[in-house]
Design a protein around this motif. Structure first.
Motif, PDB file in Angstrom:
ATOM      1  N   GLY A 156       0.836  -1.200   0.000  1.00 12.99           N
ATOM      2  CA  GLY A 156       0.000   0.000   0.000  1.00 12.99           C
ATOM      3  C   GLY A 156       0.866   1.243   0.000  1.00 12.99           C
ATOM      4  O   GLY A 156       1.837   1.339  -0.758  1.00 12.99           O
ATOM      5  N   ASP A 157       0.564   2.185   0.892  1.00 15.66           N
ATOM      6  CA  ASP A 157       1.320   3.435   0.941  1.00 15.66           C
ATOM      7  C   ASP A 157       2.465   3.387   1.943  1.00 15.66           C
ATOM      8  O   ASP A 157       3.063   4.401   2.260  1.00 15.66           O
ATOM      9  N   HIS A 158       2.793   2.202   2.448  1.00 12.23           N
ATOM     10  CA  HIS A 158       3.869   2.023   3.425  1.00 12.23           C
ATOM     11  C   HIS A 158       4.906   1.009   2.944  1.00 12.23           C
ATOM     12  O   HIS A 158       4.628   0.209   2.061  1.00 12.23           O
ATOM     13  N   THR A 159       6.063   1.057   3.564  1.00  7.07           N
ATOM     14  CA  THR A 159       7.054  -0.001   3.417  1.00  7.07           C
ATOM     15  C   THR A 159       7.193  -0.674   4.770  1.00  7.07           C
ATOM     16  O   THR A 159       7.339  -0.003   5.796  1.00  7.07           O
ATOM     17  N   ILE A 160       7.112  -1.988   4.762  1.00 10.53           N
ATOM     18  CA  ILE A 160       7.351  -2.777   5.962  1.00 10.53           C
ATOM     19  C   ILE A 160       8.856  -3.036   6.006  1.00 10.53           C
ATOM     20  O   ILE A 160       9.413  -3.601   5.063  1.00 10.53           O
ATOM     21  N   VAL A 161       9.504  -2.583   7.064  1.00 13.81           N
ATOM     22  CA  VAL A 161      10.951  -2.727   7.212  1.00 13.81           C
ATOM     23  C   VAL A 161      11.190  -3.729   8.338  1.00 13.81           C
ATOM     24  O   VAL A 161      10.832  -3.468   9.488  1.00 13.81           O
ATOM     25  N   VAL A 162      11.767  -4.882   7.997  1.00 11.06           N
ATOM     26  CA  VAL A 162      12.062  -5.930   8.968  1.00 11.06           C
ATOM     27  C   VAL A 162      13.527  -5.804   9.351  1.00 11.06           C
ATOM     28  O   VAL A 162      14.390  -5.720   8.475  1.00 11.06           O
ATOM     29  N   GLY A 163      13.792  -5.795  10.648  1.00 15.15           N
ATOM     30  CA  GLY A 163      15.167  -5.626  11.112  1.00 15.15           C
ATOM     31  C   GLY A 163      15.637  -6.734  12.022  1.00 15.15           C
ATOM     32  O   GLY A 163      14.876  -7.236  12.854  1.00 15.15           O
ATOM     33  N   ASP A 164      16.910  -7.109  11.850  1.00 12.76           N
ATOM     34  CA  ASP A 164      17.584  -7.990  12.807  1.00 12.76           C
ATOM     35  C   ASP A 164      17.962  -7.130  14.001  1.00 12.76           C
ATOM     36  O   ASP A 164      18.574  -6.066  13.840  1.00 12.76           O
ATOM     37  N   VAL A 165      17.618  -7.570  15.199  1.00 15.25           N
ATOM     38  CA  VAL A 165      17.948  -6.823  16.412  1.00 15.25           C
ATOM     39  C   VAL A 165      19.438  -7.002  16.705  1.00 15.25           C
ATOM     40  O   VAL A 165      19.920  -8.120  16.861  1.00 15.25           O
ATOM     41  N   LEU A 166      20.156  -5.874  16.738  1.00 13.01           N
ATOM     42  CA  LEU A 166      21.590  -5.880  17.019  1.00 13.01           C
ATOM     43  C   LEU A 166      21.886  -5.733  18.500  1.00 13.01           C
ATOM     44  O   LEU A 166      22.845  -6.308  19.014  1.00 13.01           O
ATOM     45  N   SER A 167      21.089  -4.908  19.179  1.00 16.34           N
ATOM     46  CA  SER A 167      21.294  -4.680  20.608  1.00 16.34           C
ATOM     47  C   SER A 167      20.020  -4.134  21.219  1.00 16.34           C
ATOM     48  O   SER A 167      19.140  -3.638  20.505  1.00 16.34           O
ATOM     49  N   LEU A 168      19.941  -4.226  22.547  1.00 16.53           N
ATOM     50  CA  LEU A 168      18.805  -3.637  23.254  1.00 16.53           C
ATOM     51  C   LEU A 168      19.217  -3.288  24.665  1.00 16.53           C
ATOM     52  O   LEU A 168      20.183  -3.829  25.201  1.00 16.53           O
ATOM     53  N   GLN A 169      18.496  -2.342  25.223  1.00 15.29           N
ATOM     54  CA  GLN A 169      18.673  -1.902  26.614  1.00 15.29           C
ATOM     55  C   GLN A 169      17.289  -1.840  27.231  1.00 15.29           C
ATOM     56  O   GLN A 169      16.352  -1.343  26.603  1.00 15.29           O
ATOM     57  N   ILE A 170      17.173  -2.316  28.457  1.00 15.33           N
ATOM     58  CA  ILE A 170      15.902  -2.288  29.177  1.00 15.33           C
ATOM     59  C   ILE A 170      16.079  -1.432  30.420  1.00 15.33           C
ATOM     60  O   ILE A 170      17.055  -1.608  31.162  1.00 15.33           O
ATOM     61  N   ALA A 171      15.139  -0.509  30.653  1.00 13.88           N
ATOM     62  CA  ALA A 171      15.208   0.357  31.834  1.00 13.88           C
ATOM     63  C   ALA A 171      15.139  -0.488  33.102  1.00 13.88           C
ATOM     64  O   ALA A 171      14.327  -1.409  33.203  1.00 13.88           O
ATOM     65  N   GLU A 172      15.997  -0.158  34.065  1.00 14.07           N
ATOM     66  CA  GLU A 172      16.010  -0.889  35.331  1.00 14.07           C
ATOM     67  C   GLU A 172      14.759  -0.605  36.159  1.00 14.07           C
ATOM     68  O   GLU A 172      14.249  -1.484  36.839  1.00 14.07           O
ATOM     69  N   GLN A 173      14.297   0.624  36.123  1.00 16.19           N
ATOM     70  CA  GLN A 173      13.123   1.038  36.885  1.00 16.19           C
ATOM     71  C   GLN A 173      12.067   1.586  35.915  1.00 16.19           C
ATOM     72  O   GLN A 173      11.896   2.799  35.816  1.00 16.19           O
ATOM     73  N   PRO A 174      11.367   0.708  35.185  1.00 14.02           N
ATOM     74  CA  PRO A 174      10.412   1.217  34.202  1.00 14.02           C
ATOM     75  C   PRO A 174       9.244   1.950  34.852  1.00 14.02           C
ATOM     76  O   PRO A 174       8.777   1.563  35.919  1.00 14.02           O
ATOM     77  N   GLY A 175       8.838   3.007  34.210  1.00 17.45           N
ATOM     78  CA  GLY A 175       7.674   3.767  34.673  1.00 17.45           C
ATOM     79  C   GLY A 175       6.435   3.267  33.965  1.00 17.45           C
ATOM     80  O   GLY A 175       6.313   2.081  33.653  1.00 17.45           O
ATOM     81  N   GLU A 176       5.535   4.178  33.669  1.00 14.21           N
ATOM     82  CA  GLU A 176       4.316   3.824  32.952  1.00 14.21           C
ATOM     83  C   GLU A 176       4.564   3.923  31.461  1.00 14.21           C
ATOM     84  O   GLU A 176       5.263   4.818  30.989  1.00 14.21           O
ATOM     85  N   ALA A 177       3.958   3.022  30.703  1.00 15.12           N
ATOM     86  CA  ALA A 177       4.096   3.021  29.255  1.00 15.12           C
ATOM     87  C   ALA A 177       3.201   4.087  28.630  1.00 15.12           C
ATOM     88  O   ALA A 177       2.067   4.298  29.074  1.00 15.12           O
ATOM     89  N   LEU A 178       3.712   4.758  27.618  1.00 17.41           N
ATOM     90  CA  LEU A 178       2.890   5.661  26.818  1.00 17.41           C
ATOM     91  C   LEU A 178       2.130   4.807  25.820  1.00 17.41           C
ATOM     92  O   LEU A 178       2.725   3.994  25.100  1.00 17.41           O
ATOM     93  N   VAL A 179       0.814   4.948  25.797  1.00 16.52           N
ATOM     94  CA  VAL A 179      -0.027   4.174  24.885  1.00 16.52           C
ATOM     95  C   VAL A 179      -0.871   5.105  24.032  1.00 16.52           C
ATOM     96  O   VAL A 179      -1.017   6.301  24.336  1.00 16.52           O
TER      97      VAL A 179
END
Length: 163
Positions: A130-153
């Motif tokens: 359609g009017d978008h491109t689906i971009v699939v990525g291999d995950v190279l790295s990630l970081q997770i917050a130690e003290q997560p707050g509330e998620a923005l939804v």
């Protein structure tokens, strides 16, 4: 073809799906590019992959295709102003991250400070749909917050939060 489906009604229907809010980033020709996105999803655990959907007319599209390395910052509710700013059409390209606290991954990709998690990917595949491109990525790295707050939804066209 689904000519009978009204795009505005479709937008309303899909807006009933609560989604997390992210900022997707890359660098092209020395310029930071960023966009607020909720069209991302996990694809696979072996290999670890995720996808983003990018409107083909967006400035971000050509930049992410050219670079091939990109970041996803999963936003905390306190980052709502950043999500609003980076979803504003017509904002200046140069300096768009000047008002957004961020740091750089070793790849050079900017990632938003204070995020619940950040993920850096390298494009593995693309698919025009359609009017978008689906971009699939291999995950190279990630970081997770130690003290997560509330998620923005995002729900029914509005930002909210979820613990």
């Amino acid at each position: 073809m689904t000519d009978a489906v009204d795009p505005d009604e479709y937008r309303q229907a899909i807006g009933r799906l609560v989604s997390g809010v992210t900022v997707v980033t890359t660098v092209a020709d020395g310029i930071d590019h960023a966009m607020t996105a909720n069209a991302i999803t996990s694809v696979s655990l072996d290999p670890v992959r995720l996808l983003i959907c990018v409107e083909r007319e967006a400035r971000f599209h050509d930049a992410v295709i050219a670079n091939g390395t990109w970041g996803v910052s999963i936003l905390d509710a306190a980052q709502r102003p950043h999500a609003v700013w980076l979803s504003t059409r017509g904002r200046p390209l140069h300096g768009q991250l000047d008002r957004v606290p961020h740091h750089r991954h070793e790849s050079g990709v900017p990632l938003l400070d204070g995020s619940l998690a950040t993920i850096v990917c390298r494009t593995a595949d693309t698919l025009v749909s359609g009017d978008h491109t689906i971009v699939v990525g291999d995950v190279l790295s990630l970081q997770i917050a130690e003290q997560p707050g509330e998620a923005l939804v995002y729900f029914r066209g509005r930002f909210g939060s979820q613990k």
